[in-house]
Motif scaffolding. Sequence first.
Motif, PDB file in Angstrom:
ATOM      1  N   ARG A 274     -17.956 -10.101  -6.290  1.00  0.00           N
ATOM      2  CA  ARG A 274     -19.172 -10.730  -6.813  1.00  0.00           C
ATOM      3  C   ARG A 274     -20.275  -9.682  -6.868  1.00  0.00           C
ATOM      4  O   ARG A 274     -20.532  -8.989  -5.896  1.00  0.00           O
ATOM      5  CB  ARG A 274     -19.612 -11.900  -5.937  1.00  0.00           C
ATOM      6  N   THR A 275     -20.883  -9.584  -8.055  1.00  0.00           N
ATOM      7  CA  THR A 275     -21.941  -8.607  -8.250  1.00  0.00           C
ATOM      8  C   THR A 275     -23.310  -9.264  -8.134  1.00  0.00           C
ATOM      9  O   THR A 275     -23.462 -10.474  -8.311  1.00  0.00           O
ATOM     10  CB  THR A 275     -21.812  -7.941  -9.627  1.00  0.00           C
ATOM     11  N   GLN A 276     -24.301  -8.442  -7.866  1.00  0.00           N
ATOM     12  CA  GLN A 276     -25.681  -8.928  -7.842  1.00  0.00           C
ATOM     13  C   GLN A 276     -26.108  -9.259  -9.276  1.00  0.00           C
ATOM     14  O   GLN A 276     -25.747  -8.545 -10.217  1.00  0.00           O
ATOM     15  CB  GLN A 276     -26.609  -7.844  -7.277  1.00  0.00           C
TER      16      GLN A 276
ATOM     17  N   GLN B 171     -22.242  -7.803  -4.173  1.00  0.00           N
ATOM     18  CA  GLN B 171     -22.706  -8.813  -3.227  1.00  0.00           C
ATOM     19  C   GLN B 171     -21.632  -9.227  -2.242  1.00  0.00           C
ATOM     20  O   GLN B 171     -21.920  -9.523  -1.080  1.00  0.00           O
ATOM     21  CB  GLN B 171     -23.192 -10.037  -4.011  1.00  0.00           C
TER      22      GLN B 171
ATOM     23  N   GLN C 196     -18.387  -2.798  -0.147  1.00  0.00           N
ATOM     24  CA  GLN C 196     -19.504  -3.539   0.441  1.00  0.00           C
ATOM     25  C   GLN C 196     -20.717  -2.641   0.696  1.00  0.00           C
ATOM     26  O   GLN C 196     -21.823  -3.134   0.881  1.00  0.00           O
ATOM     27  CB  GLN C 196     -19.062  -4.200   1.741  1.00  0.00           C
TER      28      GLN C 196
ATOM     29  N   LYS D 130     -17.930 -17.091   0.420  1.00  0.00           N
ATOM     30  CA  LYS D 130     -19.176 -16.472  -0.026  1.00  0.00           C
ATOM     31  C   LYS D 130     -19.020 -15.865  -1.421  1.00  0.00           C
ATOM     32  O   LYS D 130     -19.945 -15.922  -2.231  1.00  0.00           O
ATOM     33  CB  LYS D 130     -19.604 -15.403   0.972  1.00  0.00           C
TER      34      LYS D 130
END
Length: 799
Positions: free
Chosen positions: A628-630, A493, A487, A536
Amino acid sequence: MLRNYLKIALRSFWRNKSFSLINILGLALGLTCSLLIFLWVRDELSVDRYHANGPQLYRVMWRQLSDGKRMAMPSTPALMAQELPKKFPEIVRATGYTNRHAHMAFSVGNKINKEVGDWVGADWFKLFSVPLLIGSPETALKSPNGLAISRKLAESYFGSPQAAMGKSIRIENKDDYQVTAVFENLPPNTSQNYDFLLPWEDFMKRQHTWASGWGNPSPWTFVQLRPDADVPAFEAKIKHFLRSYLGINSKNASQFDVELFLQPFNDIYLHDQTENGEISGGRIDYVRLLSIVAVFMLLIACINFMNLSTARSAKRAKEVGIRKVVGAERSWLITQFLGETLLLTIVAVLVALLLVGLLLPSFNQLSGKQVAMPFAEVDFWVALGCIVAITGIVAGSYPALFLSSLQPVRVLKGLLTIRPGATRFREGLVVFQFVISMLLIIGTFVVYRQVNFIQTKNLGFDRENLIYVPMEGDLLPKYATLKQELQRMPGIQGVSRMDYQPGDIGSNTTWVDWPGKDPTVSVGFAQVSVGYDMDKVLNMKLMGGRYFSRAFSTDSGGYVINEQAAQRIGYKNRTAGSPVGQPLTFWGKPGKIIGVVQDFHFQSLHEPIKPIIMWFGENNTYGNLMVRTQPGQTKQALASLETLCKQLNPKIPFTYSFADQEFQRMYKSEQIVGTLINYFAFLAIFIACLGLFGLASFTAEQRTKEIGVRKVLGASVASIVGLLSNEFLRLVVIAIVIATPISWWAMDKWLQGFAYKEELSWWIFGLAGLLAILIALLTVSFQSVKAALMNPVTSLRSE
């Protein structure tokens, strides 16, 4: 005589080089498509057929009556393989099979790799024809820490099968196993995919203690029956076998019951779908579809040959007349023309074999196969010989009968006319060609739209920029550290965990209870454990309540459900109509519903969305890491993820997968078949246009003097082109009228296999019809314009 026939045939081919080339090309293309499909179908039908015990092998299926619905699945209790042979003398032996194709880390010295394998019963090598290079079928999988590996693994880790025997392999950097057998690499035509096998006792006692319960169906069970066993009678005997083990009695059996039935092992690969508790189909549907396409492609090529041969009949008419005058019998003429056709067919077959050889690598890459031309197998040459004979006879029969029936007196006087019946027959052949072409065009449109619909449908969670990493080795106890460090890294993300991948949640349970539930009704729920922040990471939408939160210590006893589960449970809150805050007991553990998420697809789109319960699993000792990636930073995030995982888990290779790629793999069959149909549809249209070109040539040839008279009387080129083209457009319109309802029925039936699908729209059929008309118009316009531009003096000189 044969020598003379051969000379005549070769002279005729050479004199009409363009005609012969078109004929050979049409036949060769049709044969090429048919041969490629034949090889694909042959490979599909050969899958799993190499086992000596195949006719006596069966998979035990579980049929369940739940909530008024019948469903069937291959999952069975893990204890069943041990129990069935004790109860039923018809069973020679039985084995369990996890069918997980688990990717596990193997380490020998400094060499570490991920390998694919399963847990199986001790009698595996007795049931299935997997040759052992080293070891015995009786002892290969007896020891709890035994391990059977393939030749490939033996050579990779130890150099040879002999050197591997008795050596130790560390798996998942946790347990050591001893190589007790080495088996031959599995052949390409197998549905099973493993390079190692672990003993069933290891699965039951060391790895999966939950498997000791009869109410937890997960593995598969295979049985081998005696050759003289009465299969229907045996199925009746085992039908209610599980009732006593699951506590089902005559009082509750009407609302909840479990039945067993058998599926022949040789049918599993092709018949892998169920509907309403019965085997309903699967890949066999695509085998049948492409087999029909192959037959139609060959028919189109044969019809194309008939039309082209008939179109050139006037040039052979005088030859036939003279041969009849000098005493040739009709049977000799038929033999000659059929012989010419067979000769052309043989040349076309040779061209087709060359094309297949050139196209096979690309075809294998497209279809995911490893098929090769089976030149060494007798059945291939028998099939090829039959194709040559049937194609030659079908393609040459009408031209041979037509030419041999010509009357020498009328032919030699120049009075060759075509009977209306013969004309209608040829027109009917063209209509048939375009009916098939229309079916393929419409099928291409519908399949493309459905595959595109699948790939772009909103699943209820965001699969873009989502990475799955299996939680294994030292990552499990270090999950909190892993998540905390990730994180902080740029490009990432969100991070969470789930025991299944979100698009492949297959675990089901009926151990769910709530106040007011009808005790006589058993409702099936999918279930999955999740960690913090999963909402999320997946971008799931909350419809009520909240998700699991660190701010609430009681969330370990809370449950998040989807809309389908809320609807099925039926709680009605006075204020919001929501089940949030209401009690729910899951697996005997009382808790409360803390949130409701929007329905999302956690299984294939072939299946409707089912009720699901998500329970708290932040501290589970298994599962998958969800990252989850940007957007636009996936490469950077992936590099950071790999570096950290290697630091925390150095003994196990880093592996990952993208959510969108995993999702597309679920529909690989649809994508492959859709692409194949696209190519074959294009070729079918091309070959059909050759046939239409032949009929246009024939018509122009027959109406040469009529066109000359019309031009002398003042007819314009445009009017003559329209006159000739209208006849062919009429045939295409008839084909459209015939093909539309057939294709609507066929495509609607195919789409019924999807719970979520694109609806059939009228514009698809309109667009396909318009496309067919344009293709036909372009095809016949060349001959029509050529005939219209001809000098009338040339055509009327003999009048």
